[in-house]
Enzyme design. Structure first.
Site: not given
Ligand SMILES: [Zn+2]
Length: 220
Positions: A28, A45, A76, A158
């Protein structure tokens, strides 16, 4: 330290999502916008949130360039920055692997509006964005387009992403989506199909929330 208070709030939200069981380890990611400078605080990250301090949160611009930080921002990042570039009202983005919402993401079915909390916080069924590889610009674009003007969208195969004017609102939308998914799942496991909220009532509840839901002093 640049944006100290915002970096603290981003870390607090990330820790909350771990303690609420909506993401695990370094999974997340969370970001928030500082409107004055136009810069974002975003989780790094591959670092476990429980081992992080506020200065591990990275400060970047809306195009992903690191302004201050010891680490690379989350992989992300593209699906965070695209919202700040394309939707002026967005001040925070929360991405989780919320388990019940993820069930709907893998069976490719929108999360229905079955509880009032979802009507208040998200105001519309949560659609599923088609699968794209994590961390890509393609995923960012598909997520933005599928969400449209709403506050939440499922990522195919996902997880979940929600946005809000601030971290509190973005996180409330995550909880509301997960609760709606969980209640729907449980009702179906009892052999019942949950009743949907009336759409007019949903629209009115959503307006009430937007106009009136904020901390207010008690009248003496
Ligand atoms: Zn994810």
């Amino acid at each position: 330290m640049l944006l100290e208070s915002l970096r603290k709030q981003v870390l607090e939200t990330a820790l909350q999502m771990i303690s609420d069981g909506l993401a695990f380890g370094a999974g997340g990611n969370v970001s928030a916008l500082d409107r004055e400078s136009g810069l974002l605080a975003i989780t790094p990250s591959a670092l476990e949130y429980q081992k992080m301090a506020p200065d591990d949160v990275v400060v970047i611009d809306k195009h992903g360039k690191v302004v201050e930080g010891k680490w690379k921002p989350t992989s992300e990042m593209p699906m965070h920055t695209i919202f700040y570039r394309e939707r002026d009202e967005v001040g925070a983005v929360v991405h989780t692997h919320a388990p019940y919402a993820s069930i709907f993401a893998v069976i490719n079915e929108p999360v229905p509006l079955v509880i009032t909390e979802a009507a208040l916080c998200i105001g519309a069924p949560v659609r599923v964005a088609p699968y794209c590889r994590p961390g890509t610009e393609e995923l960012a674009r598909v997520v933005l387009d599928t969400m449209g003007a709403e506050m939440a969208v499922l990522l195919g195969q996902h997880g979940l992403i929600t946005v809000g004017a601030n971290l509190g609102q973005a996180y409330s939308s995550t909880i509301a989506t997960e609760m709606s998914a969980r209640v729907t799942f449980m009702a179906r496991s009892m052999g019942a199909e949950p009743q949907l909220l009336n759409l007019e009532e949903v629209a009115e509840l959503r307006q009430l929330y937007l106009r009136h839901y904020r901390p207010s002093a008690a009248k003496s």
